[in-house]
Scaffold this active site. Structure first.
Site, PDB file in Angstrom:
ATOM      1  N   LYS A 162     -59.404  20.628 -15.726  1.00  0.00           N
ATOM      2  CA  LYS A 162     -60.727  20.546 -16.346  1.00  0.00           C
ATOM      3  C   LYS A 162     -61.496  21.812 -15.986  1.00  0.00           C
ATOM      4  O   LYS A 162     -61.627  22.151 -14.801  1.00  0.00           O
ATOM      5  CB  LYS A 162     -61.445  19.328 -15.762  1.00  0.00           C
TER       6      LYS A 162
HETATM    7  C1  E4P Z   1     -65.989  13.129 -18.261  1.00  0.00           C
HETATM    8  O1  E4P Z   1     -64.922  13.683 -18.094  1.00  0.00           O
HETATM    9  C2  E4P Z   1     -66.995  12.970 -17.213  1.00  0.00           C
HETATM   10  O2  E4P Z   1     -66.333  12.693 -16.008  1.00  0.00           O
HETATM   11  C3  E4P Z   1     -67.934  11.812 -17.436  1.00  0.00           C
HETATM   12  O3  E4P Z   1     -67.690  11.144 -18.656  1.00  0.00           O
HETATM   13  C4  E4P Z   1     -69.357  12.070 -17.112  1.00  0.00           C
HETATM   14  O4  E4P Z   1     -70.108  10.903 -17.341  1.00  0.00           O
HETATM   15  P1  E4P Z   1     -71.557  10.676 -16.743  1.00  0.00           P
HETATM   16  O5  E4P Z   1     -72.542  11.362 -17.626  1.00  0.00           O
HETATM   17  O6  E4P Z   1     -71.742   9.179 -16.807  1.00  0.00           O
HETATM   18  O7  E4P Z   1     -71.552  11.205 -15.346  1.00  0.00           O
END
Ligand code: E4P
Length: 217
Positions: free
Chosen positions: A83
């Site tokens: 990522k």
């Molecule tokens: C995606 O890869 C992220 O980890 C995640 O969906 C972030 O979500 P949040 O806005 O609830 O922290």
């Protein structure tokens, strides 16, 4: 639509994997912090439980350090997706890593223009954060619709991974728009099963069945 679990809690991942509905897992530095566990160790465990893509995020902001971190992360297991943030260095790393056969999830996408750049950089997944987008007064689902249109216009293979999912309606709307993947906290995936009429129907059928005095087998 593929379902990814947005968590670093191994027990929750095991439970969802047992349903046969889990296609992958996304983690991020905040989820690792919440788990209280060692990053590499927990990602290794997750990758062994779920054969689908497991996103592990680099934390460096410059290309060279991102690449060194990615090198460590991708060695954890074959199903790791690195990522990277949606920045110039992140997309440079994306191009290099995907060119080398490594899956890359470009994260923190908040505009269609950013999603277009990620696709041009060869991203395997683009992660638009719909919940956080809604939080600041934008329409997260319109973003998904725009990205879908752009990717279809040019046949980009990058999968739209709807992230920051806050409730079941986000999942349904994303599916209606043709998003490829959604990632949600396990609690929300469990909520997808729920409907009060299903519960009431089961209770009614069980009551009547017991009144028959019969058994199956
Ligand atoms: C995606 O890869 C992220 O980890 C995640 O969906 C972030 O979500 P949040 O806005 O609830 O922290």
């Amino acid at each position: 639509m593929k379902f990814f679990a947005d968590t670093a809690e191994i027990a929750e991942i095991r439970e969802l994997a047992a349903t046969g509905l889990l296609d992958g897992v996304t983690t991020n530095p905040s989820l690792i912090h919440k788990s209280g566990r060692d990053f590499i160790e927990v990602v290794r465990e997750i990758a062994a439980v779920c054969p689908g893509p497991i996103s592990a995020e680099v934390v460096a902001l410059d290309y060279d350090t991102m690449m060194s971190e990615a090198e460590i992360l991708r060695k954890i297991a074959k199903n790791i997706a690195i990522k990277v943030p949606l920045t110039p260095d992140g997309l440079k790393a994306c191009k290099a890593l995907t060119g080398d056969g490594t899956m890359v999830n470009v994260t923190l996408c908040f505009s269609a223009a950013q999603a277009l750049l990620a696709a041009k950089a060869g991203a395997s997944f683009i992660s638009p954060f719909v919940g956080r987008h809604d939080d600041v007064g934008f329409d997260g689902m319109q973003l998904i619709a725009d990205i879908r249109m752009i990717y279809d216009n040019y046949d980009f293979a990058t999968e739209i991974l709807v992230a920051s999912v806050r409730h079941p309606i986000h999942v349904v709307e994303a599916a209606k728009l043709g998003a490829d993947v959604m990632t949600a906290p396990p609690k929300i995936i469990h909520q997808l099963f729920k409907h009060p009429l299903t519960d009431a129907g089961i209770a009614g059928f069980l009551k009547d069945w017991q009144a028959t005095g019969q058994k199956i087998g």
